[in-house]
Design a protein around this motif. Structure first.
Motif, PDB file in Angstrom:
ATOM      1  N   CYS A   9     -23.757 -39.240  -1.290  1.00 52.07           N
ATOM      2  CA  CYS A   9     -23.500 -39.379  -2.864  1.00 52.07           C
ATOM      3  C   CYS A   9     -25.006 -40.359  -3.373  1.00 52.07           C
ATOM      4  O   CYS A   9     -25.153 -39.908  -4.509  1.00 52.07           O
ATOM      5  CB  CYS A   9     -22.462 -40.451  -2.159  1.00 52.07           C
ATOM      6  SG  CYS A   9     -21.307 -39.155  -1.884  1.00 52.07           S
ATOM      7  N   LEU A  10     -25.128 -41.075  -2.765  1.00 57.42           N
ATOM      8  CA  LEU A  10     -27.192 -41.690  -2.755  1.00 57.42           C
ATOM      9  C   LEU A  10     -27.554 -41.336  -3.941  1.00 57.42           C
ATOM     10  O   LEU A  10     -28.304 -41.574  -4.631  1.00 57.42           O
ATOM     11  CB  LEU A  10     -26.887 -42.959  -1.842  1.00 57.42           C
ATOM     12  CG  LEU A  10     -26.051 -44.128  -1.395  1.00 57.42           C
ATOM     13  CD1 LEU A  10     -26.085 -44.561  -0.379  1.00 57.42           C
ATOM     14  CD2 LEU A  10     -25.835 -45.002  -2.904  1.00 57.42           C
ATOM     15  N   SER A  14     -26.177 -40.646  -7.979  1.00 54.18           N
ATOM     16  CA  SER A  14     -26.331 -42.088  -8.048  1.00 54.18           C
ATOM     17  C   SER A  14     -25.579 -42.489  -9.215  1.00 54.18           C
ATOM     18  O   SER A  14     -26.668 -42.395  -9.699  1.00 54.18           O
ATOM     19  CB  SER A  14     -27.551 -42.774  -7.537  1.00 54.18           C
ATOM     20  OG  SER A  14     -27.376 -44.179  -7.561  1.00 54.18           O
ATOM     21  N   THR A  15     -24.964 -43.236  -9.494  1.00 59.41           N
ATOM     22  CA  THR A  15     -24.811 -44.086 -10.843  1.00 59.41           C
ATOM     23  C   THR A  15     -25.395 -45.489 -10.982  1.00 59.41           C
ATOM     24  O   THR A  15     -25.054 -45.753 -12.338  1.00 59.41           O
ATOM     25  CB  THR A  15     -23.706 -43.545 -10.966  1.00 59.41           C
ATOM     26  OG1 THR A  15     -22.894 -45.562 -10.597  1.00 59.41           O
ATOM     27  CG2 THR A  15     -22.701 -42.688 -11.055  1.00 59.41           C
ATOM     28  N   ASP A  21     -20.347 -44.472  -6.134  1.00 58.38           N
ATOM     29  CA  ASP A  21     -20.918 -43.937  -5.449  1.00 58.38           C
ATOM     30  C   ASP A  21     -20.931 -43.499  -3.846  1.00 58.38           C
ATOM     31  O   ASP A  21     -21.322 -42.897  -3.520  1.00 58.38           O
ATOM     32  CB  ASP A  21     -22.442 -44.346  -5.250  1.00 58.38           C
ATOM     33  CG  ASP A  21     -23.622 -44.636  -6.625  1.00 58.38           C
ATOM     34  OD1 ASP A  21     -22.937 -43.443  -7.902  1.00 58.38           O
ATOM     35  OD2 ASP A  21     -24.508 -45.095  -7.062  1.00 58.38           O
ATOM     36  N   CYS A  22     -20.587 -44.663  -3.184  1.00 54.91           N
ATOM     37  CA  CYS A  22     -19.776 -44.553  -1.794  1.00 54.91           C
ATOM     38  C   CYS A  22     -19.207 -43.159  -1.117  1.00 54.91           C
ATOM     39  O   CYS A  22     -19.230 -42.704  -0.179  1.00 54.91           O
ATOM     40  CB  CYS A  22     -19.465 -45.657  -1.916  1.00 54.91           C
ATOM     41  SG  CYS A  22     -18.861 -45.769   0.415  1.00 54.91           S
ATOM     42  N   CYS A  25     -18.067 -38.752  -4.479  1.00 54.12           N
ATOM     43  CA  CYS A  25     -18.231 -37.316  -5.001  1.00 54.12           C
ATOM     44  C   CYS A  25     -18.042 -36.533  -3.707  1.00 54.12           C
ATOM     45  O   CYS A  25     -18.390 -35.410  -3.729  1.00 54.12           O
ATOM     46  CB  CYS A  25     -20.487 -37.051  -5.025  1.00 54.12           C
ATOM     47  SG  CYS A  25     -20.960 -37.336  -3.300  1.00 54.12           S
TER      48      CYS A  25
END
Length: 351
Positions: A9-10, A14-15, A21-22, A25
């Motif tokens: 995700c990161l 990443s946003t 973000d953790c 997704c």
């Protein structure tokens, strides 16, 4: 496996919002629900909720305040063991009295449209480790002067409640995330009587006057060390005012639209660290005591006549106590606004 999901995700999605973000997704979020408890950030990051307990499935939207029926939300939240509470279908729950919770509980509405409305709502009273996630809370009204059960062994007469959406009273390690709140009789979220270690994140709030009361009285000194993070929220149409009183507040990466009186205000010497918001600061109290309060704006984007008046001495020690995570630049949240409020999460798809 959960660590690998977090890493992917990161790296790929990443946003800059460390909470979303953790976990968002992960297409297998339903099987990995409890991973959410490891995604907290800010002052409430240690709230584990019911991570270490069993899943409890709510199947019945009815409510009996004195003798809760198994399978109802009230029966779940009063149990004395940690529980991760989920739902098996869309529900609109009309509580007859305040929902009094015990420690180590998560209310997780992901996967369904879960509403608590048109009655007294949630009370987090003298407990710890609570997560409220993905619930639509609206049209809450006062209750009380009624017998309410607060544990399997005890019920008692409760006084009149204020009509808050979520009332946090003498509690710590609390995380309220991705909820939608609107049109309650009193506050949408009130945090009072020495509550601390709290994160209010990714929520969507609209159509309300006194949105958040943070500290219940200017004279109540135990609130002076209150620490609250307010991050990634969307303050929408029809909101009037929000008022931190005592304590330390980290307010970052929120979007304020259509405010009427002010977006960030205060009384009784709060320390406010405002970073990367689109916001307005206005002093409404008489006198000049506020000039000694520690208020800082860093990287805020002030549009359409918004302004922020800094004050006090910008001492590192003061703002260290009012810092909880790294803020993104305000221009980032304007170009890519946060996805706030209750989410529509489908099985086998990213949420």
């Amino acid at each position: 496996m959960s660590g690998l999901v977090v890493f992917l995700c990161l790296v790929f999605f990443s946003t800059g919002n460390p909470i979303d973000d953790c976990w968002r997704c992960d297409s297998n979020w339903e099987a990995n629900r409890k991973m959410l408890a490891d995604c907290g950030a800010g002052f409430g990051r240690n709230a584990v909720g019911g991570r270490d307990g069993e899943l409890y499935i709510v199947k019945d939207s009815n409510d009996d305040p004195e003798n809760p029926v198994p399978g109802t939300l009230r029966h779940a939240v009063i149990q004395e063991v940690p529980l991760w509470i989920i739902f098996d279908h869309d529900m609109e729950i009309n509580l007859k009295e305040e929902l009094v919770m015990s420690s180590y509980k998560t209310i997780d509405g992901r996967g369904f449209n879960i509403q608590i409305s048109d009655g007294p709502c949630i009370c987090i009273y003298n407990v710890s480790n609570i997560i409220i996630h993905n619930i639509y809370i609206h049209d809450c009204v006062p209750g009380g002067n009624a017998v309410v059960r607060d544990s399997p062994q005890h019920s008692g007469l409760r006084g009149k409640s204020d009509g808050d959406g979520i009332s946090v009273f003498g509690a710590r390690d609390i995380w309220i995330d991705h909820c939608t709140l609107a049109s309650c009789y009193d506050g949408l979220i009130d945090v009072v009587f020495g509550s601390t270690a709290i994160t209010i994140s990714n929520n969507y709030m609209f159509h309300h006057n006194e949105v958040m009361l943070l500290g219940h009285s200017d004279d109540y000194l135990p609130d002076k060390n209150m620490q609250i993070t307010i991050a990634f929220n969307f303050f929408g149409d029809g909101l009037v005012q929000r008022m931190p009183r005592h304590g330390y507040f980290h307010i970052l990466n929120n979007i304020y639209t259509s405010w009427e009186m002010y977006a960030i205000g205060g009384s009784a010497n709060p320390t406010i660290n405002s970073q990367g918001n689109v916001t307005k600061h206005e002093i409404t109290e008489e006198g000049e005591d506020w000039k000694q309060w520690n208020w800082r704006s860093e990287g805020d984007l002030l549009l359409n006549g918004a302004f922020f008046t800094t004050s006090g001495e910008e001492t590192p020690a003061s703002y260290m106590k009012a810092s909880s995570m790294v803020a993104r630049p305000a221009y980032v949240i304007i170009s890519s606004p946060p996805t706030s409020g209750a989410l529509y999460c489908q099985k086998d798809k990213p949420c």
